[in-house]
Design a protein around this motif. Structure first.
Motif, short mmCIF file in Angstrom:
data_model
loop_
_atom_site.label_atom_id
_atom_site.label_comp_id
_atom_site.label_asym_id
_atom_site.label_seq_id
_atom_site.Cartn_x
_atom_site.Cartn_y
_atom_site.Cartn_z
N ALA A 23 -3.75 -7.35 -2.40
CA ALA A 23 -4.41 -6.06 -2.44
C ALA A 23 -3.48 -4.95 -1.97
CB ALA A 23 -5.67 -6.09 -1.59
N THR A 24 -2.55 -5.24 -1.08
CA THR A 24 -1.66 -4.20 -0.58
C THR A 24 -0.40 -4.05 -1.40
OG1 THR A 24 -0.57 -5.73 0.93
CG2 THR A 24 -2.47 -4.51 1.79
N ALA A 25 -0.12 -4.95 -2.32
CA ALA A 25 1.10 -4.86 -3.12
C ALA A 25 1.16 -3.59 -3.97
CB ALA A 25 1.27 -6.10 -3.99
N PRO A 26 0.10 -3.22 -4.70
CA PRO A 26 0.18 -1.95 -5.45
C PRO A 26 0.31 -0.73 -4.54
CG PRO A 26 -1.58 -3.32 -6.31
CD PRO A 26 -1.09 -3.97 -5.05
N ARG A 31 3.87 3.53 -2.54
CA ARG A 31 4.54 4.18 -1.41
C ARG A 31 6.05 4.17 -1.63
NH1 ARG A 31 1.80 1.97 3.02
NH2 ARG A 31 2.99 0.07 2.69
N TRP A 32 6.60 3.04 -2.09
CA TRP A 32 8.04 2.98 -2.39
C TRP A 32 8.40 3.91 -3.54
CZ3 TRP A 32 12.15 1.70 0.10
CH2 TRP A 32 12.06 0.77 1.12
N PHE A 33 7.52 4.01 -4.54
CA PHE A 33 7.78 4.90 -5.67
C PHE A 33 7.93 6.34 -5.19
CE2 PHE A 33 5.99 7.94 -8.69
CZ PHE A 33 6.94 7.84 -9.69
N TRP A 34 6.99 6.79 -4.37
CA TRP A 34 7.05 8.18 -3.91
C TRP A 34 8.21 8.40 -2.95
CZ3 TRP A 34 5.34 11.62 -6.84
CH2 TRP A 34 4.21 11.41 -7.62
N ALA A 35 8.55 7.43 -2.13
CA ALA A 35 9.70 7.56 -1.24
C ALA A 35 10.99 7.65 -2.05
CB ALA A 35 9.76 6.38 -0.28
N LEU A 36 11.12 6.82 -3.08
CA LEU A 36 12.31 6.87 -3.93
C LEU A 36 12.37 8.15 -4.75
CD1 LEU A 36 12.37 3.16 -5.07
CD2 LEU A 36 14.13 4.31 -3.73
N ALA A 77 12.94 3.88 -8.92
CA ALA A 77 11.62 4.51 -9.07
C ALA A 77 11.10 4.32 -10.49
CB ALA A 77 11.69 5.99 -8.71
N ALA A 78 11.98 4.40 -11.48
CA ALA A 78 11.56 4.19 -12.87
C ALA A 78 11.11 2.75 -13.09
CB ALA A 78 12.70 4.54 -13.82
N ARG A 79 11.79 1.79 -12.46
CA ARG A 79 11.39 0.39 -12.59
C ARG A 79 10.02 0.15 -11.97
NH1 ARG A 79 15.58 -3.48 -10.24
NH2 ARG A 79 14.24 -4.98 -11.28
N ILE A 80 9.78 0.76 -10.80
CA ILE A 80 8.48 0.60 -10.15
C ILE A 80 7.40 1.26 -10.99
CG2 ILE A 80 7.14 1.27 -8.12
CD1 ILE A 80 9.70 0.87 -6.48
N LEU A 81 7.67 2.46 -11.54
CA LEU A 81 6.69 3.15 -12.37
C LEU A 81 6.36 2.34 -13.62
CD1 LEU A 81 4.99 5.67 -12.83
CD2 LEU A 81 6.95 6.65 -14.04
N ALA A 82 7.36 1.69 -14.20
CA ALA A 82 7.10 0.87 -15.39
C ALA A 82 6.17 -0.28 -15.06
CB ALA A 82 8.42 0.34 -15.95
#
Length: 113
Positions: A23-26, A31-36, A77-82
């Motif tokens: 449940a916390t993975a997304p 959070r990592w996406f916005w930090a990056l 960040a692009a990899r996480i967004l994908a």
């Protein structure tokens, strides 16, 4: 004897111990996406500032470092967004053929010839 001051951990039903992590993975990925993304924006600002400054070895080093940080954070960040924007995947047992046998003995294709 003295009693142990820490109470025992509550028992979890079988199969539910992993739900908290899933449940916390997304949330952690967002959070990592916005930090990056923030890091990439700041690195782009430093990169732009250093390109406008007078040429020197220090400026060249800052341009190099800010360009590398910008590229690395933007790519990650692009990899996480994908992954976050992708449609949900099938369960693991449906992705790998042969793990759940059918009435014929498996998912593998048989040669009939």
């Amino acid at each position: 004897m003295t009693a142990d001051p820490t109470p025992p951990a509550p028992a979890t039903p079988a199969g539910t111990a992993h739900r908290g992590r899933c449940a916390t993975a997304p949330r952690r990925a967002r959070r990592w996406f916005w930090a990056l993304t923030t890091t990439a924006v700041l690195a782009a600002g430093v990169f732009h500032q250093e390109l406008r400054s007078a040429p020197s070895p220090g400026t060249g080093l800052l341009v190099l470092v800010s360009a590398l940080v910008l590229a690395a954070s933007a790519i990650q960040a692009a990899r996480i967004l994908a992954v976050l924007a992708a449609p949900p995947r099938l369960p693991a047992w449906r992705r790998t053929p042969g793990t759940r046998p059918t009435h014929r003995g498996g998912h593998e294709r048989r040669w009939e010839g």
